[in-house]
Design an enzyme around this catalytic site. Structure first.
Site, short mmCIF file in Angstrom:
data_model
loop_
_atom_site.label_atom_id
_atom_site.label_comp_id
_atom_site.label_asym_id
_atom_site.label_seq_id
_atom_site.Cartn_x
_atom_site.Cartn_y
_atom_site.Cartn_z
CE LYS A 109 1.67 -3.04 -3.64
NZ LYS A 109 0.71 -2.29 -3.04
N1 GLU Z 1 2.02 -0.10 -0.19
C1 GLU Z 1 1.28 0.81 0.31
C2 GLU Z 1 -0.06 0.83 -0.55
O1 GLU Z 1 -0.48 -0.28 -1.01
C3 GLU Z 1 2.07 2.13 0.02
C4 GLU Z 1 2.66 2.49 -1.05
C5 GLU Z 1 3.46 3.58 -1.13
O2 GLU Z 1 3.97 4.32 -0.03
O3 GLU Z 1 4.12 3.89 -2.19
O4 GLU Z 1 -0.82 1.82 -0.63
#
Ligand code: GLU
Length: 419
Positions: A109
């Site tokens: 993240k």
């Molecule tokens: N931000 C989204 C989540 O928390 C998608 C993450 C992604 O597609 O890599 O799942």
């Protein structure tokens, strides 16, 4: 006098949930030590020349929690409350989420502490490009693949893709997902999180022998995930009786006209003031009588104080970490059926996986194929979690964590400890 108890931060909550799952799985100490903590943590300074001519410094982060099952995968968040601890928690949740839906990714993240609502497009572009260069040593289609999250979107991903590609000297679309379709993005990615939420709600209703048609719904957070889930539920003839966003909450007990509300939000940037609705407070919204509550905003919106008033039968966690552990315990005890975040909102990363596969193959799929594959993944994962819940008599959250943590533990045992 008693000292005030400091509320746990998101990462402490993530560690606690890990320990619960690891306990049920009877994982030994060595395996826990190898998969519990982030593998890599990077903090970067992001200087940006603002419209007023002065340089402003922002702080950014990229955390790779796990690369045991594949490259790190997870979004980038722009928000004033972004902290390293929050990004670490969100990265860990991505690891378990990717494992729950059984896609070959680890978890990561990123985030920048900023208020994108007060920044110009130019400032946002420069901040994004400088942040992308700062985390460049970590990212790449085989290493770590960012995607949109709160207050980032396909334009943000286009800037990152361009910055990365310019430094390498050739286009590399697979470095990010959630891109515009014309740059190698996938059809259906924009709406994937909300669509996945909808499939898990359908699965929950089937499981509980509850009629989806005619069910009343409250959606907290009318952003990318919440508005799409609301729209699909409305199409399935549910009654969406209340929604909120960061500017206010609206209610109509006869049901809101969701397509019109989406246009209103598009035009005015807010749900407040929607004709035919009455304004209510955030606590009134959570306390409404309804069948399904969809918290689709940020972490910790359902807490010890408001949880006792929640009347929903199903809670579908479209957001990451919307319930505090205290709220979770209260709602479990009340018998609410909770679809936990790492299952409920995994549709986004699942279609990110489809996008990455299409980019690597330079071969693109039709929308219906994406929907069919997504539905299969969400329904299978739901049943995998429900089965653990029944076999082991645990909560849905514990079952989802057991499935995710268990798959990562199995992989790490096979890979062994390097060197
Ligand atoms: N931000 C989204 C989540 O928390 C998608 C993450 C992604 O597609 O890599 O799942």
């Amino acid at each position: 006098m008693l000292a005030a108890v400091r509320p746990k931060n998101a990462f402490e909550v993530a560690l606690e949930n890990f320990d619960i799952a690891a306990g049920y799985l009877d994982l030994d100490h060595d395996v826990r030590e190898m998969i519990k903590y982030p593998e890599r943590v990077l903090t970067v300074t992001v200087p940006v020349r603002m419209e007023n001519g002065h340089v402003r410094r922002f702080e950014g982060f990229r955390v790779q929690h796990s690369t045991v099952r594949g490259p790190a995968k997870g979004g980038i968040r722009y928000h004033p409350n972004v902290t390293l601890e929050e990004v670490k928690a969100l990265a860990a949740w991505m690891t378990w989420k990717c494992a729950v839906v059984n896609i070959p990714f680890g978890g990561g993240k990123g985030g920048v502490t900023c208020n994108p609502k007060e920044m110009s497009r130019n400032e946002l572009e420069h901040m994004t490009r400088r942040y992308a260069s700062a985390i460049l040593p970590l990212i790449g289609p085989e290493q770590d693949i960012p995607a949109p999250d709160v207050y980032t979107n396909s334009q943000t991903m286009a800037w990152i893709m361009d910055t990365y590609s310019m430094t390498k000297g050739y286009p590399i679309p697979g470095v990010v997902t959630g891109k515009p379709v014309c740059l190698g993005g996938s059809l259906g990615r924009n709406e994937a999180t909300g669509r996945g939420v909808f499939y898990t709600i359908q699965s929950a209703c089937d499981h509980l022998h509850m009629q989806l048609k005619g069910a009343t719904v409250v959606v907290q957070g009318f952003g990318n995930a919440g508005s799409v889930a609301a729209h699909l539920l409305d199409t399935a003839q549910c009654l969406v009786i209340a929604v909120s966003d960061s500017t206010g909450c609206i209610h109509n007990k006869e049901g809101l006209d969701i397509p019109k509300l989406m246009m209103h939000k598009e035009k005015t940037g807010r749900v407040a003031g929607f004709p035919g609705s009455e304004a209510i407070s955030a606590s009134e919204l959570l306390a409404l009588s309804c069948d399904i509550l969809v918290p689709a905003a940020l972490e910790n919106t359902v807490v010890e104080e408001n949880a006792p008033y929640v009347k929903a039968k199903i809670i579908a966690e479209a957001a990451n970490g919307p319930l505090t552990p205290e709220a979770d315990a209260i709602l479990e005890a009340k018998g609410v059926f909770i679809i936990p975040d790492i299952l409920c909102n995994a549709g986004g990363v699942t279609v990110s996986y489809f996008e990455w596969v299409q980019d690597l193959q330079h071969l693109f799929w039709e929308t219906q194929e994406i929907y069919n594959r997504l539905e299969r993944v969400m329904r299978t994962s739901f049943h995998d979690v429900v089965k653990i819940r029944a076999d082991r008599s645990v909560s849905m959250r514990a079952a989802a964590n057991m499935l995710g943590v268990g798959r990562v533990a199995e992989a790490v045992k096979l890979r062994g400890l390097y060197p």
